[in-house]
Design an enzyme around this catalytic site. Sequence first.
Site, short mmCIF file in Angstrom:
data_model
loop_
_atom_site.label_atom_id
_atom_site.label_comp_id
_atom_site.label_asym_id
_atom_site.label_seq_id
_atom_site.Cartn_x
_atom_site.Cartn_y
_atom_site.Cartn_z
N ASP A 187 -7.74 3.74 -0.01
CA ASP A 187 -6.48 3.30 0.59
C ASP A 187 -6.60 1.86 1.09
O ASP A 187 -7.68 1.44 1.53
CB ASP A 187 -6.16 4.23 1.77
CG ASP A 187 -4.89 3.83 2.51
OD1 ASP A 187 -3.81 3.86 1.89
OD2 ASP A 187 -4.98 3.47 3.70
N GLU A 212 -6.42 1.05 -4.17
CA GLU A 212 -5.04 0.60 -3.98
C GLU A 212 -5.08 -0.86 -3.53
O GLU A 212 -5.08 -1.16 -2.34
CB GLU A 212 -4.34 1.46 -2.91
CG GLU A 212 -2.90 1.03 -2.68
CD GLU A 212 -2.36 1.35 -1.29
OE1 GLU A 212 -1.13 1.41 -1.15
OE2 GLU A 212 -3.16 1.53 -0.34
N GLN A 233 -4.68 -10.97 -12.32
CA GLN A 233 -6.03 -11.51 -12.14
C GLN A 233 -6.61 -11.12 -10.78
O GLN A 233 -7.80 -10.82 -10.66
CB GLN A 233 -6.03 -13.03 -12.28
CG GLN A 233 -7.43 -13.65 -12.26
CD GLN A 233 -8.30 -13.17 -13.42
OE1 GLN A 233 -7.90 -13.25 -14.58
NE2 GLN A 233 -9.49 -12.64 -13.11
N ASP A 294 4.48 5.71 -1.38
CA ASP A 294 5.01 4.53 -0.69
C ASP A 294 6.24 3.98 -1.40
O ASP A 294 7.25 3.69 -0.78
CB ASP A 294 3.96 3.41 -0.63
CG ASP A 294 2.83 3.71 0.33
OD1 ASP A 294 3.09 4.27 1.41
OD2 ASP A 294 1.67 3.40 0.01
#
Length: 407
Positions: A187, A212, A233, A294
């Site tokens: 997370d 994430e 990138q 989310d």
Amino acid sequence: MGFDESQQTDPLVVIRNGKEIILQAFNWESQKHDWWRNLDRKVPDIAKSGFTTAWLPPACQSLSPEGYLPQNLYSLNSSYGSEHLLKALLNKMNQYKVRAMADIVINHRVGTTQGHGGMYNRYDGIPLSWDEHAVTSCTGGRGNKSTGDNFNGVPNIDHTQSFVRKDLIDWMRWLRSSAGFQDFRFDFAKGYASKYVKEYIEGAKPIFSVGEYWDTCNYKGSYLDYNQDSHRQRIINWTDGTGQLSTAFDFTTKAILQEAVKGEFWRLRDSKGKPPGVIGWWPSRAVTFIDNHDTGSTQAHWPFPSRHIMEGYAYILTHPGIPSVFYDHFYDWGNSMHDQIVKLIDIRRHQGINSRSSIRILEAQPNLYAATIGEKVSMKIGDGSWCPAGKEWQLATSGHRYAVWQK
């Protein structure tokens, strides 16, 4: 645990294989619905549908019911259910050969007692009873400066401290050995340097990991730039920093795809003719998705346009990368969507499409996108008409504004 032991020691076995298909097995409201019991009933369907791993919500005791403000990491009693129910679920998943992915929330941790500066930055009376040196100086502790972005409002963990890293590795090993989790999702990975993720993966040896790293895309006002190379990138740099041991969520693909389906399919081919997300550059480390707890669910911070969900899945489930399906779409949006997604997973598996499959983009016009993947699957999305040339192609599945063919 009944799994191939060689997988236990090398975190790259599964990444090399490239056949993972992930289910995000919760949403923002799940903690209200006796979740471990709910999932327990769904395990046979999850397995039969072809998912290799199911990402579960944070299982530790937390100040917020959703699990993202953890306090006692060693308590597996949460608003999703008791430790007993969780272990029963993990045991059943193991029987059905679906791995369980733990949501690893280690950027921040809520203290139990007030310390330095009157802040709740001590962890007295619970396991991992750290003092203020475990908390970054930027969030009121006596530790060092953060190695990433701050998650505001709570003490952020100082990963530069060796005692912190040792304790966290011990805890992650415990999640693997005692609780029965096999995969990790990190997370808020922007919050601390990716070299620590490398150390945690090497120490705890999850079978598969995903981070994430949610970074803002390149916009001009509210207009999404065509070129998102610097965005992808940055995600790639994070993955590189993990020693290439972790995959990362392909936020670039989500951003571009949800604009493309509104009639801008030209976005889906970059200037070099490749897919424009992380899957165009490093598909074996890119976890593609349409929505999560989310972006979608009741939070709806950045939702995929609802009329185009199946076009989104037709794209990610036929393309290189590692696709992830969101619980809501699979279980809450009706049987028809569930069955259409299963059909796409079926085609992917039977045609041997994997994270590194070759791709030739054949059309990328405003109202039409078409591609051939692994020379075994062809697909189109949008309302332009198109079909692959050659008698050997047969229609495998189709729906609203999408079609897939196979040889």
